[in-house]
Design a protein around this motif. Structure first.
Motif, short mmCIF file in Angstrom:
data_model
loop_
_atom_site.label_atom_id
_atom_site.label_comp_id
_atom_site.label_asym_id
_atom_site.label_seq_id
_atom_site.Cartn_x
_atom_site.Cartn_y
_atom_site.Cartn_z
N UNK A 26 -0.01 10.05 -20.03
CA UNK A 26 -0.22 8.61 -19.87
C UNK A 26 -0.65 8.27 -18.44
N UNK A 27 -0.03 8.89 -17.46
CA UNK A 27 -0.37 8.63 -16.06
C UNK A 27 -1.78 9.13 -15.74
N UNK A 28 -2.11 10.32 -16.23
CA UNK A 28 -3.47 10.84 -16.02
C UNK A 28 -4.49 9.89 -16.63
N UNK A 29 -4.22 9.40 -17.84
CA UNK A 29 -5.13 8.48 -18.53
C UNK A 29 -5.29 7.19 -17.72
N UNK A 30 -4.19 6.69 -17.16
CA UNK A 30 -4.24 5.47 -16.34
C UNK A 30 -5.23 5.64 -15.19
N UNK A 31 -5.17 6.77 -14.51
CA UNK A 31 -6.08 7.00 -13.39
C UNK A 31 -7.52 7.20 -13.87
N UNK A 79 7.45 5.78 -13.53
CA UNK A 79 7.98 4.42 -13.39
C UNK A 79 7.39 3.71 -12.18
N UNK A 80 7.33 4.40 -11.06
CA UNK A 80 6.79 3.79 -9.84
C UNK A 80 5.31 3.47 -9.99
N UNK A 81 4.55 4.41 -10.54
CA UNK A 81 3.11 4.20 -10.71
C UNK A 81 2.85 3.05 -11.67
N UNK A 82 3.61 2.96 -12.74
CA UNK A 82 3.41 1.87 -13.70
C UNK A 82 3.79 0.52 -13.07
N UNK A 84 3.54 -0.21 -9.87
CA UNK A 84 2.42 -0.53 -8.97
C UNK A 84 1.23 -1.07 -9.74
N UNK A 85 0.96 -0.49 -10.90
CA UNK A 85 -0.15 -0.95 -11.74
C UNK A 85 0.11 -2.38 -12.22
N UNK A 86 1.31 -2.64 -12.69
CA UNK A 86 1.62 -3.96 -13.24
C UNK A 86 1.64 -5.05 -12.18
N UNK A 87 2.08 -4.72 -10.97
CA UNK A 87 2.12 -5.77 -9.94
C UNK A 87 0.81 -5.85 -9.14
N UNK A 88 -0.17 -5.02 -9.49
CA UNK A 88 -1.49 -5.11 -8.90
C UNK A 88 -1.70 -4.36 -7.60
N UNK A 89 -0.71 -3.65 -7.12
CA UNK A 89 -0.86 -2.98 -5.83
C UNK A 89 -1.42 -1.56 -5.93
N UNK A 90 -1.50 -1.00 -7.12
CA UNK A 90 -2.05 0.36 -7.26
C UNK A 90 -3.51 0.40 -6.85
N UNK A 91 -4.26 -0.61 -7.27
CA UNK A 91 -5.70 -0.64 -6.95
C UNK A 91 -5.94 -0.62 -5.44
N UNK A 92 -5.12 -1.35 -4.67
CA UNK A 92 -5.27 -1.37 -3.21
C UNK A 92 -4.97 0.01 -2.63
N UNK A 93 -3.93 0.66 -3.12
CA UNK A 93 -3.61 2.02 -2.65
C UNK A 93 -4.79 2.96 -2.92
N UNK A 94 -5.37 2.83 -4.09
CA UNK A 94 -6.50 3.69 -4.46
C UNK A 94 -7.71 3.41 -3.58
#
Length: 102
Positions: A26-31, A79-82, A84-94
Protein backbone atom coordinates in the motif's frame (compact mmCIF):
# COMPACT_ATOMS: atom_id res chain seq x y z
CA UNK A 1 23.16 0.19 10.70
CA UNK A 2 25.73 1.72 8.36
CA UNK A 3 24.30 -0.16 5.39
CA UNK A 4 20.76 1.08 6.09
CA UNK A 5 22.01 4.66 6.33
CA UNK A 6 24.04 4.34 3.15
CA UNK A 7 21.14 2.83 1.18
CA UNK A 8 18.66 5.35 2.60
CA UNK A 9 20.69 8.28 1.31
CA UNK A 10 21.16 7.01 -2.25
CA UNK A 11 17.80 8.20 -3.60
CA UNK A 12 15.19 10.84 -2.73
CA UNK A 13 12.75 8.19 -1.45
CA UNK A 14 13.82 4.81 -0.09
CA UNK A 15 11.47 2.13 1.21
CA UNK A 16 12.56 -0.93 3.16
CA UNK A 17 9.87 -3.52 2.61
CA UNK A 18 8.95 -7.19 2.61
CA UNK A 19 7.44 -8.64 -0.54
CA UNK A 20 4.63 -10.38 1.38
CA UNK A 21 3.60 -7.34 3.47
CA UNK A 22 0.27 -5.78 2.47
CA UNK A 23 1.03 -2.45 4.20
CA UNK A 24 4.34 -2.30 2.32
CA UNK A 25 2.44 -2.79 -0.92
CA UNK A 26 0.00 0.00 0.00
CA UNK A 27 2.82 2.44 0.83
CA UNK A 28 4.69 1.63 -2.39
CA UNK A 29 1.47 2.20 -4.35
CA UNK A 30 0.94 5.55 -2.59
CA UNK A 31 4.34 6.77 -3.78
CA UNK A 32 3.95 5.35 -7.30
CA UNK A 33 0.56 7.06 -7.62
CA UNK A 34 2.21 10.40 -6.85
CA UNK A 35 4.80 9.91 -9.58
CA UNK A 36 7.63 8.98 -7.22
CA UNK A 37 10.09 6.23 -8.17
CA UNK A 38 11.40 5.07 -4.81
CA UNK A 39 14.33 2.75 -4.29
CA UNK A 40 12.84 -0.36 -2.71
CA UNK A 41 14.76 -2.92 -0.69
CA UNK A 42 12.85 -6.13 -0.04
CA UNK A 43 14.34 -7.41 3.20
CA UNK A 44 12.96 -10.92 2.72
CA UNK A 45 14.85 -11.16 -0.58
CA UNK A 46 18.18 -9.79 0.67
CA UNK A 47 20.89 -11.99 2.18
CA UNK A 48 21.47 -9.32 4.85
CA UNK A 49 17.78 -8.55 5.29
CA UNK A 50 17.55 -9.67 8.91
CA UNK A 51 20.51 -7.47 9.82
CA UNK A 52 18.88 -4.47 8.13
CA UNK A 53 15.57 -5.25 9.82
CA UNK A 54 17.21 -5.11 13.27
CA UNK A 55 18.84 -1.80 12.34
CA UNK A 56 15.43 -0.40 11.40
CA UNK A 57 13.98 -1.54 14.73
CA UNK A 58 16.85 0.21 16.53
CA UNK A 59 15.99 3.38 14.59
CA UNK A 60 12.51 3.19 16.08
CA UNK A 61 10.59 1.59 13.25
CA UNK A 62 8.03 -0.71 14.84
CA UNK A 63 6.91 -2.72 12.97
CA UNK A 64 10.15 -2.85 11.04
CA UNK A 65 8.52 -2.53 7.61
CA UNK A 66 7.57 -0.53 5.74
CA UNK A 67 10.33 1.89 6.70
CA UNK A 68 10.31 5.07 4.63
CA UNK A 69 13.20 7.49 4.20
CA UNK A 70 12.75 10.79 2.36
CA UNK A 71 15.78 12.91 1.58
CA UNK A 72 17.95 10.49 3.53
CA UNK A 73 15.96 11.01 6.73
CA UNK A 74 13.85 8.40 8.45
CA UNK A 75 10.20 9.46 8.15
CA UNK A 76 8.50 6.45 9.72
CA UNK A 77 6.35 3.49 8.88
CA UNK A 78 2.91 3.17 7.31
CA UNK A 79 0.98 5.07 10.01
CA UNK A 80 3.29 8.08 9.85
CA UNK A 81 3.35 8.16 6.05
CA UNK A 82 -0.43 7.91 5.84
CA UNK A 83 -0.82 10.70 8.41
CA UNK A 84 1.54 12.91 6.37
CA UNK A 85 -0.48 12.12 3.24
CA UNK A 86 -3.80 12.92 4.90
CA UNK A 87 -2.66 16.21 6.42
CA UNK A 88 -1.04 17.30 3.14
CA UNK A 89 2.56 17.52 4.29
CA UNK A 90 3.89 14.47 2.41
CA UNK A 91 3.88 16.33 -0.90
CA UNK A 92 6.07 19.12 0.55
CA UNK A 93 8.57 16.57 1.90
CA UNK A 94 8.70 14.94 -1.52
CA UNK A 95 9.20 18.29 -3.28
CA UNK A 96 11.93 19.35 -0.84
CA UNK A 97 13.75 16.04 -1.40
CA UNK A 98 13.52 16.40 -5.19
CA UNK A 99 11.32 13.33 -5.59
CA UNK A 100 8.60 15.31 -7.36
CA UNK A 101 8.53 18.69 -9.09
CA UNK A 102 4.84 19.63 -9.01
Amino acid sequence: MDRVGRLASQKAVVIFSKSSCCMCHAIKRLFYDQGVSPAIYELDEDARGKEMEWALVRLGCNPSVPAVFIGGKFVGSANTVMTLQLNGSLKKLLKDAGAIWL
